[in-house]
Design a protein around this motif. Structure first.
Motif, PDB file in Angstrom:
ATOM      1  N   ARG A 134      -6.918  -8.349   5.844  1.00  0.00           N
ATOM      2  CA  ARG A 134      -7.487  -7.320   6.712  1.00  0.00           C
ATOM      3  C   ARG A 134      -6.519  -6.190   7.037  1.00  0.00           C
ATOM      4  NH1 ARG A 134      -9.662 -12.210   8.247  1.00  0.00           N
ATOM      5  NH2 ARG A 134     -11.945 -12.290   8.218  1.00  0.00           N
ATOM      6  N   THR A 135      -5.276  -6.277   6.549  1.00  0.00           N
ATOM      7  CA  THR A 135      -4.317  -5.196   6.784  1.00  0.00           C
ATOM      8  C   THR A 135      -3.667  -4.821   5.466  1.00  0.00           C
ATOM      9  OG1 THR A 135      -2.430  -6.671   7.204  1.00  0.00           O
ATOM     10  CG2 THR A 135      -3.854  -6.106   9.096  1.00  0.00           C
ATOM     11  N   PHE A 136      -3.146  -3.592   5.416  1.00  0.00           N
ATOM     12  CA  PHE A 136      -2.458  -3.155   4.200  1.00  0.00           C
ATOM     13  C   PHE A 136      -1.205  -3.993   3.944  1.00  0.00           C
ATOM     14  CE2 PHE A 136      -4.882   0.765   5.114  1.00  0.00           C
ATOM     15  CZ  PHE A 136      -5.479   0.942   3.871  1.00  0.00           C
ATOM     16  N   ASP A 137      -0.571  -4.452   5.011  1.00  0.00           N
ATOM     17  CA  ASP A 137       0.621  -5.268   4.864  1.00  0.00           C
ATOM     18  C   ASP A 137       0.294  -6.586   4.156  1.00  0.00           C
ATOM     19  OD1 ASP A 137       3.430  -5.955   5.458  1.00  0.00           O
ATOM     20  OD2 ASP A 137       2.538  -7.465   6.771  1.00  0.00           O
ATOM     21  N   LYS A 138      -0.810  -7.233   4.529  1.00  0.00           N
ATOM     22  CA  LYS A 138      -1.198  -8.487   3.886  1.00  0.00           C
ATOM     23  C   LYS A 138      -1.639  -8.259   2.441  1.00  0.00           C
ATOM     24  CE  LYS A 138      -2.431 -11.196   7.972  1.00  0.00           C
ATOM     25  NZ  LYS A 138      -3.470 -11.996   8.646  1.00  0.00           N
ATOM     26  N   ILE A 139      -2.295  -7.137   2.196  1.00  0.00           N
ATOM     27  CA  ILE A 139      -2.695  -6.818   0.818  1.00  0.00           C
ATOM     28  C   ILE A 139      -1.464  -6.693  -0.066  1.00  0.00           C
ATOM     29  CG2 ILE A 139      -3.746  -5.052  -0.656  1.00  0.00           C
ATOM     30  CD1 ILE A 139      -5.692  -4.481   1.649  1.00  0.00           C
ATOM     31  N   GLU A 140      -0.441  -6.011   0.438  1.00  0.00           N
ATOM     32  CA  GLU A 140       0.789  -5.822  -0.330  1.00  0.00           C
ATOM     33  C   GLU A 140       1.499  -7.156  -0.548  1.00  0.00           C
ATOM     34  OE1 GLU A 140       3.476  -3.975  -2.653  1.00  0.00           O
ATOM     35  OE2 GLU A 140       1.587  -3.170  -1.853  1.00  0.00           O
ATOM     36  N   ARG A 141       1.490  -8.013   0.458  1.00  0.00           N
ATOM     37  CA  ARG A 141       2.115  -9.328   0.296  1.00  0.00           C
ATOM     38  C   ARG A 141       1.380 -10.162  -0.745  1.00  0.00           C
ATOM     39  NH1 ARG A 141       3.295 -11.210   6.592  1.00  0.00           N
ATOM     40  NH2 ARG A 141       4.582  -9.417   7.184  1.00  0.00           N
ATOM     41  N   ALA A 142       0.054 -10.113  -0.712  1.00  0.00           N
ATOM     42  CA  ALA A 142      -0.729 -10.850  -1.702  1.00  0.00           C
ATOM     43  C   ALA A 142      -0.443 -10.337  -3.108  1.00  0.00           C
ATOM     44  CB  ALA A 142      -2.213 -10.735  -1.383  1.00  0.00           C
ATOM     45  N   LYS A 143      -0.352  -9.019  -3.237  1.00  0.00           N
ATOM     46  CA  LYS A 143      -0.065  -8.424  -4.538  1.00  0.00           C
ATOM     47  C   LYS A 143       1.303  -8.870  -5.052  1.00  0.00           C
ATOM     48  CE  LYS A 143       0.214  -3.923  -6.856  1.00  0.00           C
ATOM     49  NZ  LYS A 143       0.059  -2.456  -6.690  1.00  0.00           N
ATOM     50  N   ARG A 144       2.298  -8.881  -4.155  1.00  0.00           N
ATOM     51  CA  ARG A 144       3.643  -9.295  -4.569  1.00  0.00           C
ATOM     52  C   ARG A 144       3.665 -10.766  -4.989  1.00  0.00           C
ATOM     53  NH1 ARG A 144       5.737  -6.161  -0.088  1.00  0.00           N
ATOM     54  NH2 ARG A 144       6.029  -8.090   1.102  1.00  0.00           N
ATOM     55  N   GLU A 145       2.922 -11.621  -4.272  1.00  0.00           N
ATOM     56  CA  GLU A 145       2.891 -13.034  -4.648  1.00  0.00           C
ATOM     57  C   GLU A 145       2.245 -13.231  -6.010  1.00  0.00           C
ATOM     58  OE1 GLU A 145       2.404 -16.358  -2.506  1.00  0.00           O
ATOM     59  OE2 GLU A 145       3.160 -15.640  -0.580  1.00  0.00           O
ATOM     60  N   LEU A 146       1.183 -12.479  -6.287  1.00  0.00           N
ATOM     61  CA  LEU A 146       0.554 -12.576  -7.606  1.00  0.00           C
ATOM     62  C   LEU A 146       1.518 -12.149  -8.704  1.00  0.00           C
ATOM     63  CD1 LEU A 146      -2.996 -11.152  -6.747  1.00  0.00           C
ATOM     64  CD2 LEU A 146      -2.456 -13.516  -7.390  1.00  0.00           C
ATOM     65  N   LEU A 147       2.328 -11.153  -8.424  1.00  0.00           N
ATOM     66  CA  LEU A 147       3.276 -10.660  -9.424  1.00  0.00           C
ATOM     67  C   LEU A 147       4.408 -11.640  -9.686  1.00  0.00           C
ATOM     68  CD1 LEU A 147       3.451  -6.893  -8.423  1.00  0.00           C
ATOM     69  CD2 LEU A 147       2.641  -7.805 -10.609  1.00  0.00           C
ATOM     70  N   THR A 148       4.645 -12.597  -8.774  1.00  0.00           N
ATOM     71  CA  THR A 148       5.698 -13.587  -9.011  1.00  0.00           C
ATOM     72  C   THR A 148       5.272 -14.670  -9.993  1.00  0.00           C
ATOM     73  OG1 THR A 148       5.034 -15.005  -7.144  1.00  0.00           O
ATOM     74  CG2 THR A 148       6.639 -13.238  -6.694  1.00  0.00           C
ATOM     75  N   ILE A 149       3.971 -14.768 -10.292  1.00  0.00           N
ATOM     76  CA  ILE A 149       3.512 -15.736 -11.286  1.00  0.00           C
ATOM     77  C   ILE A 149       4.052 -15.305 -12.647  1.00  0.00           C
ATOM     78  CG2 ILE A 149       1.499 -16.743 -12.410  1.00  0.00           C
ATOM     79  CD1 ILE A 149      -0.039 -16.314  -9.808  1.00  0.00           C
ATOM     80  N   SER A 150       4.673 -16.237 -13.352  1.00  0.00           N
ATOM     81  CA  SER A 150       5.430 -15.882 -14.561  1.00  0.00           C
ATOM     82  C   SER A 150       4.571 -15.234 -15.641  1.00  0.00           C
ATOM     83  CB  SER A 150       6.113 -17.134 -15.127  1.00  0.00           C
ATOM     84  OG  SER A 150       5.158 -18.117 -15.455  1.00  0.00           O
ATOM     85  N   THR A 151       3.270 -15.528 -15.700  1.00  0.00           N
ATOM     86  CA  THR A 151       2.418 -14.974 -16.759  1.00  0.00           C
ATOM     87  C   THR A 151       1.715 -13.686 -16.350  1.00  0.00           C
ATOM     88  OG1 THR A 151       0.586 -16.379 -16.038  1.00  0.00           O
ATOM     89  CG2 THR A 151       2.007 -17.238 -17.790  1.00  0.00           C
ATOM     90  N   VAL A 152       1.918 -13.223 -15.118  1.00  0.00           N
ATOM     91  CA  VAL A 152       1.239 -12.023 -14.631  1.00  0.00           C
ATOM     92  C   VAL A 152       2.101 -10.793 -14.894  1.00  0.00           C
ATOM     93  CG1 VAL A 152       0.418 -10.811 -12.566  1.00  0.00           C
ATOM     94  CG2 VAL A 152      -0.104 -13.232 -12.893  1.00  0.00           C
ATOM     95  N   ASN A 153       1.515  -9.786 -15.547  1.00  0.00           N
ATOM     96  CA  ASN A 153       2.221  -8.552 -15.864  1.00  0.00           C
ATOM     97  C   ASN A 153       1.985  -7.458 -14.835  1.00  0.00           C
ATOM     98  OD1 ASN A 153       3.475  -9.429 -18.183  1.00  0.00           O
ATOM     99  ND2 ASN A 153       1.842  -8.719 -19.548  1.00  0.00           N
ATOM    100  N   ASN A 154       0.745  -7.362 -14.352  1.00  0.00           N
ATOM    101  CA  ASN A 154       0.412  -6.251 -13.466  1.00  0.00           C
ATOM    102  C   ASN A 154      -0.756  -6.646 -12.560  1.00  0.00           C
ATOM    103  OD1 ASN A 154       0.802  -3.481 -12.607  1.00  0.00           O
ATOM    104  ND2 ASN A 154      -1.171  -3.043 -13.562  1.00  0.00           N
ATOM    105  N   VAL A 155      -0.774  -6.066 -11.348  1.00  0.00           N
ATOM    106  CA  VAL A 155      -1.839  -6.329 -10.381  1.00  0.00           C
ATOM    107  C   VAL A 155      -2.252  -5.009  -9.748  1.00  0.00           C
ATOM    108  CG1 VAL A 155      -2.512  -7.532  -8.274  1.00  0.00           C
ATOM    109  CG2 VAL A 155      -0.944  -8.641  -9.895  1.00  0.00           C
ATOM    110  N   ASP A 156      -3.554  -4.723  -9.741  1.00  0.00           N
ATOM    111  CA  ASP A 156      -4.084  -3.504  -9.114  1.00  0.00           C
ATOM    112  C   ASP A 156      -5.219  -3.860  -8.159  1.00  0.00           C
ATOM    113  OD1 ASP A 156      -2.483  -1.506 -10.355  1.00  0.00           O
ATOM    114  OD2 ASP A 156      -3.641  -1.785 -12.199  1.00  0.00           O
ATOM    115  N   VAL A 157      -5.308  -3.136  -7.053  1.00  0.00           N
ATOM    116  CA  VAL A 157      -6.428  -3.271  -6.133  1.00  0.00           C
ATOM    117  C   VAL A 157      -7.566  -2.388  -6.644  1.00  0.00           C
ATOM    118  CG1 VAL A 157      -7.255  -2.908  -3.782  1.00  0.00           C
ATOM    119  CG2 VAL A 157      -4.922  -3.738  -4.175  1.00  0.00           C
TER     120      VAL A 157
END
Length: 351
Positions: free
Chosen positions: A272-295
């Motif tokens: 519900r906040t931009f801060d949480k969205i950014e944190r979720a995006k960063r966590e997805l990017l830490t997955i070794s097989t993930v190259n890019n994440v876009d909202v």
């Protein structure tokens, strides 16, 4: 000891964590005799074997043609090395490799790749020695406890041997572990945030010098009991080896397929906040097989991410299962909860 206590405290603090981000997958530490160039080169080659073992969940890759070729130019893969001198005159070398280069080598060699998010395993072990039973802990059997941690580290598997302090003993006794009574052991393991729980009993066979180890996961519906006979130390090594191989088979990324341009849309509730969205995006990017994440979509209730990844959708689901901040969305109105490749919906439970 201090390092082990640090990780145990970390497990307690992360109350929603069911997987650990392993940070030393791309390094290995070995004992060496001296600091000569030839010794360093051989140790670096052996270190690469250990790193590949952690990344693939399998041993015995050293004779693969591409890996043998890579060892002849081992410096191309190395990031840095350092010597560690102990008070007992033991000399070690720690070698760290470049992650992208080693992962490329693993893929080109046709082996599966296991990411850095891995389930934490709690190991409750009771030993019967001279008709006396006791828990294996750092205080009671330090060499056996250290062997468990060291063997698991060779595979990159996060494990915890319970402290067996007053808190643990108030919930679990020797009889519960010896008899593999799942309910109290699993309840006590919640303290360590373990995703999987193992109980084991180690004892000397009657009229024999051989030891026997009976071990199994507390979830008897999923795993059968394993019985091993032999040397005491080797039995523990075999248990960790078998456990690690089974986990690798469950979470390994299929090496026979290529998903270089695969994109998957996942929906996440609770951002519900931009801060949480950014944190979720960063966590997805830490997955070794993930190259890019876009909202690609956002409203008051949920956010949709387009995830570009080098795996199948089912492998992406496996990785998300190990992420502590994402939980499979449960519709309170639905009688059955189904998550499929066509409908990937999760709830954000991170901070």
């Amino acid at each position: 000891m201090a390092q082990k206590l640090f990780f145990i405290c970390l497990f307690w603090m992360c109350s929603s964590a069911f997987a650990i981000e392993v940070t030393d997958l791309y390094e290995a530490t070995l004992v060496v005799d001296d600091k000569t160039r030839a010794t360093r080169a051989k140790a670096s080659q052996d270190a690469l074997d250990q790193v590949i073992k952690k990344l693939t969940g399998k041993a015995g890759h050293s004779n693969h043609p591409l890996i043998k070729k890579s060892k002849r130019r081992i410096s191309d893969y190395m990031l840095k090395y350092e010597y560690i001198e102990h008070a007992n005159q033991e000399l070690k070398i720690r070698v760290r490799f470049e992650a992208e280069k080693v992962e490329s080598l693993v893929r080109e060699s046709g082996f599966g790749l296991w990411g850095n998010r891995r389930p934490l395993i709690a190991i409750w072990l009771v030993i019967e020695d001279n008709l006396r039973r006791d828990f294996v802990t750092q205080e009671s059997y330090p060499q056996l406890e250290r062997l468990i941690y060291d063997t698991a580290a060779e595979w990159g598997i996060p494990v915890v041997v319970p402290l067996m302090d007053l808190t643990d003993r108030a919930q679990v006794g020797i009889a519960e572990v010896w008899g593999n009574f799942s309910e109290p052991v699993e309840a006590a393991s919640a303290r360590y945030n373990a995703e999987r729980v193992i109980t084991g009993r180690l004892f000397k066979q009657a009229n024999s010098s051989s030891w026997q180890l009976d071990w199994r996961y507390t979830d008897a519906d999923m795993f059968e009991s394993v019985q091993l006979v032999g040397d005491k130390q080797q039995l523990l090594i075999s248990m960790i080896n078998d456990m690690s191989a089974a986990l690798a088979n469950e979470y390994i990324i299929d090496p026979t397929k290529s998903y270089a341009t695969n994109s998957t849309v996942i929906t996440v509730d609770g951002l519900r906040t931009f801060d949480k969205i950014e944190r979720a995006k960063r966590e997805l990017l830490t997955i070794s097989t993930v190259n890019n994440v876009d909202v690609i979509y956002r409203n008051r209730q949920q956010v949709q991410f387009e995830v570009e990844h080098l795996s199948s959708v089912s492998d992406l689901q496996k990785s998300l299962k190990l992420e502590q901040s994402f939980e499979v969305y449960v519709d309170p109105r639905a009688f059955h909860q189904v998550v499929s490749a066509e409908n990937l919906r999760y709830s954000w439970v991170g901070q």
